[in-house]
Design a protein around this motif. Structure first.
Motif, short mmCIF file in Angstrom:
data_model
loop_
_atom_site.label_atom_id
_atom_site.label_comp_id
_atom_site.label_asym_id
_atom_site.label_seq_id
_atom_site.Cartn_x
_atom_site.Cartn_y
_atom_site.Cartn_z
N LEU A 24 0.86 -1.35 0.10
CA LEU A 24 0.04 0.09 0.03
C LEU A 24 0.76 1.03 -0.11
CD1 LEU A 24 -2.37 -1.12 2.73
CD2 LEU A 24 -2.89 -1.12 0.39
N GLY A 25 0.69 2.18 -1.01
CA GLY A 25 1.28 3.35 -0.94
C GLY A 25 0.66 4.55 -1.89
N ASN A 26 0.73 5.91 -1.58
CA ASN A 26 0.38 6.94 -2.46
C ASN A 26 -1.05 6.47 -2.99
OD1 ASN A 26 2.77 8.24 -1.89
ND2 ASN A 26 3.77 7.34 -3.65
N GLY A 27 -2.09 6.03 -2.16
CA GLY A 27 -3.30 5.90 -2.79
C GLY A 27 -3.44 4.76 -3.78
N GLU A 28 -2.56 3.71 -3.56
CA GLU A 28 -2.75 2.61 -4.38
C GLU A 28 -2.43 1.33 -3.76
OE1 GLU A 28 -1.17 3.07 -8.70
OE2 GLU A 28 0.04 4.35 -7.74
N ALA A 29 -2.80 0.16 -4.25
CA ALA A 29 -2.56 -1.05 -3.61
C ALA A 29 -2.14 -2.20 -4.75
CB ALA A 29 -4.04 -1.80 -2.83
N PHE A 30 -1.19 -2.96 -4.42
CA PHE A 30 -0.62 -3.99 -5.19
C PHE A 30 -0.46 -5.28 -4.33
CE2 PHE A 30 1.02 0.37 -6.09
CZ PHE A 30 0.95 0.61 -7.31
N GLN A 31 -0.93 -6.13 -5.03
CA GLN A 31 -0.81 -7.75 -4.47
C GLN A 31 0.75 -8.15 -4.85
OE1 GLN A 31 -3.85 -10.19 -5.27
NE2 GLN A 31 -2.83 -12.14 -4.44
N LEU A 32 1.23 -8.69 -3.73
CA LEU A 32 2.43 -9.15 -3.83
C LEU A 32 2.52 -10.79 -4.02
CD1 LEU A 32 4.82 -7.14 -1.66
CD2 LEU A 32 4.23 -6.70 -3.98
N ASN A 33 3.20 -11.37 -4.75
CA ASN A 33 3.35 -12.91 -4.81
C ASN A 33 4.69 -13.11 -3.74
OD1 ASN A 33 5.95 -12.32 -6.27
ND2 ASN A 33 5.03 -13.16 -7.99
N GLU A 34 4.76 -14.40 -3.57
CA GLU A 34 5.71 -14.87 -2.51
C GLU A 34 7.22 -14.30 -2.89
OE1 GLU A 34 7.18 -19.08 -1.44
OE2 GLU A 34 4.94 -19.10 -1.51
N THR A 35 7.50 -14.01 -3.99
CA THR A 35 8.86 -13.85 -4.35
C THR A 35 8.98 -12.22 -4.17
OG1 THR A 35 9.12 -15.48 -6.04
CG2 THR A 35 10.59 -13.81 -6.44
N GLY A 36 7.96 -11.56 -4.68
CA GLY A 36 7.67 -10.10 -4.46
C GLY A 36 7.84 -9.66 -3.05
N TYR A 37 7.27 -10.37 -2.10
CA TYR A 37 7.36 -10.19 -0.90
C TYR A 37 8.37 -10.40 -0.23
CZ TYR A 37 6.12 -10.45 4.32
OH TYR A 37 6.04 -10.01 5.63
N LEU A 38 9.26 -11.68 -0.54
CA LEU A 38 10.49 -11.77 -0.30
C LEU A 38 11.50 -10.81 -0.24
CD1 LEU A 38 12.83 -13.71 1.03
CD2 LEU A 38 12.82 -14.55 -1.04
#
Length: 87
Positions: A24-38
């Motif tokens: 979450l940031g700057n009024g937007e939301a992005f779903q992270l996959n496992e690799t993105g979260y790592l």
């Protein structure tokens, strides 16, 4: 792989919503996959990209080429949305 170090922008946070990691940031939301979260969790203002690549390689069974591509693509995405900045 470059030795660039990044840190999170203070306006971005990851939250666990309905068992999904959401950036979450700057009024937007992005779903992270496992690799993105790592990768997100590894960006701490002290680790360079080579170190983060090693973390990915240690965590997943993938080739260096695939891990490097994933890292570079995600870093470019984070830079594009201004979620990270170079230290």
């Amino acid at each position: 792989m470059e030795a660039t170090i990044y840190k999170h922008d203070i306006n971005f946070r990851v939250r666990n919503i309905a068992n999904q990691k959401i950036l979450l940031g700057n009024g937007e939301a992005f779903q992270l996959n496992e690799t993105g979260y790592l990768i997100w969790e590894s960006i701490d203002g002290t680790k360079d990209l080579k170190t983060i690549l090693g973390i990915i390689m240690d965590s997943y069974e993938s080739t260096e080429e695939v891990a490097k591509n994933d890292l570079i693509n995600f870093i470019n995405f984070l830079l594009e949305i201004k979620a990270i900045k170079e230290v």
